[in-house]
Design an enzyme around this catalytic site. Structure first.
Site, PDB file in Angstrom:
ATOM      1  CG  LEU A  21       6.241  -1.724  -6.922  1.00 36.06           C
ATOM      2  CD1 LEU A  21       8.012  -1.934  -6.495  1.00 36.06           C
ATOM      3  CD2 LEU A  21       5.849  -3.095  -7.082  1.00 36.06           C
ATOM      4  CG  PHE A  38      13.246   8.154  -9.304  1.00 33.84           C
ATOM      5  CD1 PHE A  38      12.745   6.845  -9.817  1.00 33.84           C
ATOM      6  CD2 PHE A  38      13.404   7.458  -7.687  1.00 33.84           C
ATOM      7  CE1 PHE A  38      13.333   5.721 -10.600  1.00 33.84           C
ATOM      8  CE2 PHE A  38      14.561   6.249  -8.409  1.00 33.84           C
ATOM      9  CZ  PHE A  38      14.292   5.906  -9.573  1.00 33.84           C
ATOM     10  CG  HIS A  57      -3.397   8.850   9.490  1.00 38.02           C
ATOM     11  ND1 HIS A  57      -2.207  10.069   9.264  1.00 38.02           N
ATOM     12  CD2 HIS A  57      -2.572   8.488   8.850  1.00 38.02           C
ATOM     13  CE1 HIS A  57      -1.045  10.096   8.824  1.00 38.02           C
ATOM     14  NE2 HIS A  57      -1.843   8.838   8.107  1.00 38.02           N
ATOM     15  CB  SER A  83      -8.230  -0.377  -7.502  1.00 37.64           C
ATOM     16  OG  SER A  83      -7.816  -0.876  -8.753  1.00 37.64           O
ATOM     17  CE  LYS A  91       3.091   0.511   9.962  1.00 36.18           C
ATOM     18  NZ  LYS A  91       1.264   0.762  10.832  1.00 36.18           N
ATOM     19  CD  GLU A 112       0.793  10.772   5.095  1.00 38.64           C
ATOM     20  OE1 GLU A 112       1.607  10.661   6.471  1.00 38.64           O
ATOM     21  OE2 GLU A 112      -0.277  10.257   4.607  1.00 38.64           O
TER      22      GLU A 112
HETATM   23  N1  LIG Z   1       3.883   0.703   4.753  1.00 39.99           N
HETATM   24  C1  LIG Z   1       4.490   1.644   4.916  1.00 39.99           C
HETATM   25  O1  LIG Z   1       4.598   2.421   5.707  1.00 39.99           O
HETATM   26  C2  LIG Z   1       3.133   2.844   4.347  1.00 39.99           C
HETATM   27  C3  LIG Z   1       2.839   3.413   4.803  1.00 39.99           C
HETATM   28  C4  LIG Z   1       2.507   4.377   4.327  1.00 39.99           C
HETATM   29  C5  LIG Z   1       1.621   4.292   2.231  1.00 39.99           C
HETATM   30  N2  LIG Z   1       2.084   3.470   2.288  1.00 39.99           N
HETATM   31  C6  LIG Z   1       1.265   2.653   1.094  1.00 39.99           C
HETATM   32  O2  LIG Z   1       1.442   2.754  -0.224  1.00 39.99           O
HETATM   33  C7  LIG Z   1       0.516   3.367  -1.399  1.00 39.99           C
HETATM   34  C8  LIG Z   1       0.604   4.426  -1.608  1.00 39.99           C
HETATM   35  O3  LIG Z   1       1.558   4.655  -2.392  1.00 39.99           O
HETATM   36  P1  LIG Z   1       1.562   6.159  -3.154  1.00 39.99           P
HETATM   37  O4  LIG Z   1       1.615   7.451  -2.965  1.00 39.99           O
HETATM   38  O5  LIG Z   1       3.461   5.804  -2.714  1.00 39.99           O
HETATM   39  O6  LIG Z   1       0.721   5.661  -4.628  1.00 39.99           O
HETATM   40  P2  LIG Z   1       1.437   4.666  -5.781  1.00 39.99           P
HETATM   41  O7  LIG Z   1       3.052   3.837  -5.087  1.00 39.99           O
HETATM   42  O8  LIG Z   1       0.404   3.892  -5.981  1.00 39.99           O
HETATM   43  O9  LIG Z   1       1.513   4.906  -6.659  1.00 39.99           O
HETATM   44  C9  LIG Z   1       0.740   6.732  -7.378  1.00 39.99           C
HETATM   45  C10 LIG Z   1       1.409   6.804  -8.875  1.00 39.99           C
HETATM   46  O10 LIG Z   1       2.329   7.490  -9.892  1.00 39.99           O
HETATM   47  C11 LIG Z   1       2.843   6.583 -10.430  1.00 39.99           C
HETATM   48  N3  LIG Z   1       4.319   6.922 -10.290  1.00 39.99           N
HETATM   49  C12 LIG Z   1       4.883   5.766  -8.994  1.00 39.99           C
HETATM   50  N4  LIG Z   1       6.279   6.999  -9.232  1.00 39.99           N
HETATM   51  C13 LIG Z   1       6.191   7.649 -10.524  1.00 39.99           C
HETATM   52  C14 LIG Z   1       7.327   8.299 -11.233  1.00 39.99           C
HETATM   53  N5  LIG Z   1       8.653   8.535 -10.762  1.00 39.99           N
HETATM   54  N6  LIG Z   1       6.754   9.588 -12.134  1.00 39.99           N
HETATM   55  C15 LIG Z   1       5.712   9.014 -12.388  1.00 39.99           C
HETATM   56  N7  LIG Z   1       4.789   8.515 -11.614  1.00 39.99           N
HETATM   57  C16 LIG Z   1       5.283   7.788 -10.640  1.00 39.99           C
HETATM   58  C17 LIG Z   1       2.668   5.451 -10.000  1.00 39.99           C
HETATM   59  O11 LIG Z   1       2.235   4.172 -11.010  1.00 39.99           O
HETATM   60  C18 LIG Z   1       0.944   5.412  -9.575  1.00 39.99           C
HETATM   61  O12 LIG Z   1       0.268   5.539 -10.827  1.00 39.99           O
HETATM   62  C19 LIG Z   1      -0.455   2.951  -0.008  1.00 39.99           C
HETATM   63  O13 LIG Z   1      -0.991   1.972  -0.640  1.00 39.99           O
HETATM   64  C20 LIG Z   1      -0.095   2.997   1.361  1.00 39.99           C
HETATM   65  O14 LIG Z   1      -0.495   2.423   1.854  1.00 39.99           O
HETATM   66  C21 LIG Z   1       2.298   2.280   3.227  1.00 39.99           C
HETATM   67 ZN   LIG Z   2      -1.433   7.997   5.953  1.00 43.19          ZN
END
Ligand SMILES: NC(=O)c1ccc[n+]([C@@H]2O[C@H](COP(=O)([O-])OP(=O)(O)OC[C@H]3O[C@@H](n4cnc5c(N)ncnc54)[C@H](O)[C@@H]3O)[C@@H](O)[C@H]2O)c1
Ligand SMILES: [Zn+2]
Length: 360
Positions: free
Chosen positions: A66, A128, A210, A33, A101, A143
């Site tokens: 992150l 992981f 999307h 958030s 990005k 995805e």
């Molecule tokens: N830059 C890009 O091209 C791009 C593409 C797609 C998504 N994104 C961004 O990525 C974000 C979403 O990322 P996400 O889906 O990885 O979610 P996230 O990074 O928010 O992680 C989801 C949850 O999983 C936990 N977590 C992470 N690794 C873990 C593990 N190995 N075991 C247990 N828990 C773990 C985290 O602490 C968090 O609570 C969004 O902000 C989106 O905009 C960016």
């Molecule tokens: Zn997406």
């Protein structure tokens, strides 16, 4: 979360190679958030305190959130220091980790502030995924399904046969998990590479799912996970494509069937308000200079674009009306399908994979 689960093992790995420097170890708490500018500044404070040198690469270990915050911080610090991404979520491995990005939310818009800056390297380690929640894993599978549907038929076939297993067993070690990840990453790279800075074209098949998903996520006040919204969007535009005779019934059956099999939704209550949904579509097009550029699957593994402008770039009113009508029809069709699916699941209390087979 990642630090508490994996911090000790990563530290001892670095220690055993004589690489651990406590002052350079920077745990950083991310909250989805709060993926904003403040998070970047907080991280930069820690980096500054650690006195990171100009050439030493930052190793970013975490989920997409992150990676996005850290990538932006790295690209700003001292006008840019090298960084390496080590994704710990499935979304990180097949989406956020790939490409160049990074970004944070700003002014009420997702990823409004960011930079294009390539990482030095990306290391994917499926170990992981063992600790990831099934819900988070499913978001990544949505995805992956996207890439299978519009770009890589072999990936689609693999998910059709093994997707439910990959989800249930959290990508167990072995050929199937490896192939699923390899095909996801390579198909994503193939799509991104010719248009890395997104200045060559606005027609991107990776945008499948999307088109209306940002509207769905917004309507749910952030409660609807991204991958779920993408799945509903993919189902809608697949049915729209079939209704407009751009794709076959068989393709629709397979695409929608795969999404249900993975436990993803194909419809959401928000789609009941067809007028609002059509207005959201108009809005998307107006942000793209009037053009729709909505990706659709024309067969499994091949995406094309739905457009409502003519050769002169003007909106063809009749064409637009037929697309809107197809969208309304698609919503009705999918609402019925989702209802029958949910009824079957609750009646038999079985996993989505078995039930889907009966329904389709
Ligand atoms: N830059 C890009 O091209 C791009 C593409 C797609 C998504 N994104 C961004 O990525 C974000 C979403 O990322 P996400 O889906 O990885 O979610 P996230 O990074 O928010 O992680 C989801 C949850 O999983 C936990 N977590 C992470 N690794 C873990 C593990 N190995 N075991 C247990 N828990 C773990 C985290 O602490 C968090 O609570 C969004 O902000 C989106 O905009 C960016
Ligand atoms: Zn997406």
């Amino acid at each position: 979360v990642v630090n508490s689960l994996y911090g000790p093992i990563i530290r001892s790995y670095l220690e055993s190679h004589g690489l651990f420097r406590p002052e350079l170890w920077v745990p950083f708490d991310v909250k989805k958030s709060a993926k904003g500018v403040n998070a970047v500044l907080e991280l930069l404070e820690l980096v500054e305190r650690a006195r990171l040198s100009r050439r030493a690469p930052m190793l970013l270990i975490g989920g997409g959130t992150l990676l996005d915050i850290g990538g932006l911080a790295a690209s700003l610090y001292r006008r840019g220091v090298p960084f390496v991404r080590i994704p710990t979520t499935l979304v990180g491995m097949i989406d956020a980790g790939i490409g160049i990005k990074n970004g944070v939310n700003f002014g009420g818009h997702k990823n409004r502030l960011g930079t294009f800056s390539p990482p030095l390297a990306v290391f994917n380690d499926t170990d992981f995924l063992k600790t990831l929640t099934t819900r988070d894993l499913r978001q990544g599978l949505s995805e992956i399904a996207k890439m299978g549907i519009v770009s890589e038929a072999r990936l689609f076939d693999l998910l059709e046969s093994h997707g439910a297993m990959l989800l249930a067993e959290h990508f167990p070690e072995g050929e199937i998990s490896e192939l699923a990840l390899d095909l996801s990453v390579s198909s994503m790279l193939d799509c991104l590479a010719p248009n890395l800075y997104e200045d060559a074209t606005l027609q991107r098949v990776v945008d499948f799912g999307h088109t209306l998903s940002p509207w769905l996520e917004m309507k749910s006040n952030g409660r609807m996970p991204h991958g779920d919204a993408v799945a509903v969007d993919m189902a809608l535009f697949t049915v729209v494509a079939r209704r407009l005779q751009r794709t076959s019934e068989e393709t629709q059956r397979r695409v929608v069937g795969l999404l249900l099999k993975l436990g993803l939704p194909v419809w959401n209550d928000a789609c009941r308000d067809v007028t609002e949904m059509c207005a959201a579509l108009e809005d998307v097009a107006s942000h793209r200079g009037g053009a729709l550029h909505a990706p659709i699957p024309v067969s499994v593994g091949r995406g094309e674009f739905l457009e409502w402008t003519n050769e002169r770039g003007e909106v063809d009113v009749e064409l637009r009306a037929s697309i809107m009508a197809a969208l309304a029809g698609a919503s009705e069709e999918l609402a019925e399908l989702q209802r029958s699916h949910d009824r079957l699941i609750s009646r038999f209390l079985r996993g989505p994979a078995e039930v889907t087979l009966e329904l389709l």
